[in-house]
Design a protein around this motif. Structure first.
Motif, mmCIF file in Angstrom:
data_model
loop_
_atom_site.group_PDB
_atom_site.id
_atom_site.type_symbol
_atom_site.label_atom_id
_atom_site.label_comp_id
_atom_site.label_asym_id
_atom_site.label_seq_id
_atom_site.Cartn_x
_atom_site.Cartn_y
_atom_site.Cartn_z
ATOM 1 N N GLU A 148 34.284 -73.639 -50.514
ATOM 2 C CA GLU A 148 35.213 -74.461 -49.941
ATOM 3 C C GLU A 148 35.642 -75.575 -50.653
ATOM 4 N N THR A 149 34.996 -75.981 -51.584
ATOM 5 C CA THR A 149 35.413 -76.860 -52.787
ATOM 6 C C THR A 149 36.503 -76.381 -53.525
ATOM 7 N N GLN A 150 36.427 -75.062 -53.738
ATOM 8 C CA GLN A 150 37.506 -74.428 -54.707
ATOM 9 C C GLN A 150 38.827 -74.452 -54.103
ATOM 10 N N ASP A 175 45.175 -86.433 -61.361
ATOM 11 C CA ASP A 175 45.809 -86.672 -60.305
ATOM 12 C C ASP A 175 45.230 -85.626 -59.129
ATOM 13 N N ILE A 176 45.063 -84.499 -59.309
ATOM 14 C CA ILE A 176 44.594 -83.462 -58.502
ATOM 15 C C ILE A 176 43.091 -83.846 -58.061
ATOM 16 N N ALA A 177 42.226 -84.261 -59.125
ATOM 17 C CA ALA A 177 40.700 -84.486 -58.874
ATOM 18 C C ALA A 177 40.815 -85.591 -57.834
ATOM 19 N N ALA A 178 41.691 -86.901 -58.213
ATOM 20 C CA ALA A 178 41.539 -88.003 -57.156
ATOM 21 C C ALA A 178 42.057 -87.270 -55.849
ATOM 22 N N ALA A 179 42.814 -86.711 -55.567
ATOM 23 C CA ALA A 179 43.345 -86.258 -54.359
ATOM 24 C C ALA A 179 42.260 -85.486 -53.460
ATOM 25 N N ALA A 180 41.623 -84.771 -54.316
ATOM 26 C CA ALA A 180 40.605 -83.830 -53.684
ATOM 27 C C ALA A 180 39.227 -84.728 -53.888
ATOM 28 N N GLY A 181 39.117 -85.912 -54.387
ATOM 29 C CA GLY A 181 37.759 -86.651 -54.172
ATOM 30 C C GLY A 181 36.809 -86.053 -55.060
ATOM 31 N N VAL A 182 36.916 -85.441 -55.999
ATOM 32 C CA VAL A 182 36.251 -85.000 -57.188
ATOM 33 C C VAL A 182 36.593 -85.395 -58.415
ATOM 34 N N SER A 183 35.495 -85.104 -59.417
ATOM 35 C CA SER A 183 35.728 -85.426 -60.724
ATOM 36 C C SER A 183 36.841 -84.443 -61.484
ATOM 37 N N PRO A 184 37.356 -84.952 -62.417
ATOM 38 C CA PRO A 184 38.296 -83.866 -63.207
ATOM 39 C C PRO A 184 37.412 -82.837 -63.924
#
Length: 211
Positions: free
Chosen positions: A15-17, A40-49
């Motif tokens: 699910e996270t992937q 940018d992607i990490a921030a949009a997904a609410g996860v860390s880089p």
């Protein structure tokens, strides 16, 4: 209990992937591949880089990683061994495309179709992705060959399997490009079936006996 925990962890990981990849493809489409960072992607997904890199080791993987190879290999392996190679491979390609696109109702694209179409456009238009896309193509060929050549010991048999897989995948690639050019108006499984029919002189589920 440990099996249940393992299954739950695998489900959450998947699910996270999927969530990370969905945000990545959206941002790439909106801002451009080169202009979008992993941060940018990490921030949009609410996860860390670091979480992004744990699921997708490279930026290219955010577009290219998918389940297509596994789906096709499963369907090829489940097809009747007496069928011609092209029919087994072609049928698996059409069936897996139907499973991935989600079954359209009416003229509107499904959410899965929109996602796949965005990914495909990125692969076609982004130089950094085109070469890696060829790697994916080769990996899919290897998955098909592995499913069909499991018990094969004759080099000529393996050669025939490789040739059939390469030819079917070339037809599928032509269908994918047409699908992107057509903005997904035609259902992808139908386009793949038409491309296979054009290449082999019959529909996907009726390839000739010498294929």
């Amino acid at each position: 209990m440990s099996d249940q925990h393992s299954t739950l962890r695998a489900h959450r990981r998947a699910e996270t992937q999927r969530a990370i990849q969905a945000h990545a493809v959206r941002l790439f489409a909106e801002r451009g591949y080169d202009a979008t960072t992993v941060a940018d992607i990490a921030a949009a997904a609410g996860v860390s880089p670091m979480t992004v890199y744990r699921h997708f080791p490279t930026k290219e993987d955010l577009v290219l990683i998918d389940q297509h190879g596994r789906l096709v290999a499963e369907r090829v392996a489940a097809s009747p061994a007496a069928q011609p190679l092209v029919r087994r491979i072609g049928g698996a390609l059409v069936d897996s495309a139907a499973a991935l696109t989600g079954g359209r109702q009416g003229a509107d694209l499904t959410a899965n179709e929109q996602f796949l179409l965005a990914r495909l456009r990125l692969m076609i238009s982004t130089p950094a992705l085109r070469a890696r896309h060829l790697d994916n193509h080769y990996a899919l060929q290897q998955a098909i060959v592995g499913a069909l050549a499991r018990d094969a010991t004759d080099p000529d048999t393996v050669f025939r399997i490789r040739a059939a897989a390469s030819a079917c995948l070339a037809a599928m690639h032509t269908a994918l490009v047409r699908w992107a050019e057509d903005d997904g108006r035609t259902e992808l499984p139908d386009l793949i079936a038409k491309a296979l029919a054009a290449a082999f002189g019959d529909d996907t589920h009726g390839a000739g006996p010498n294929a």
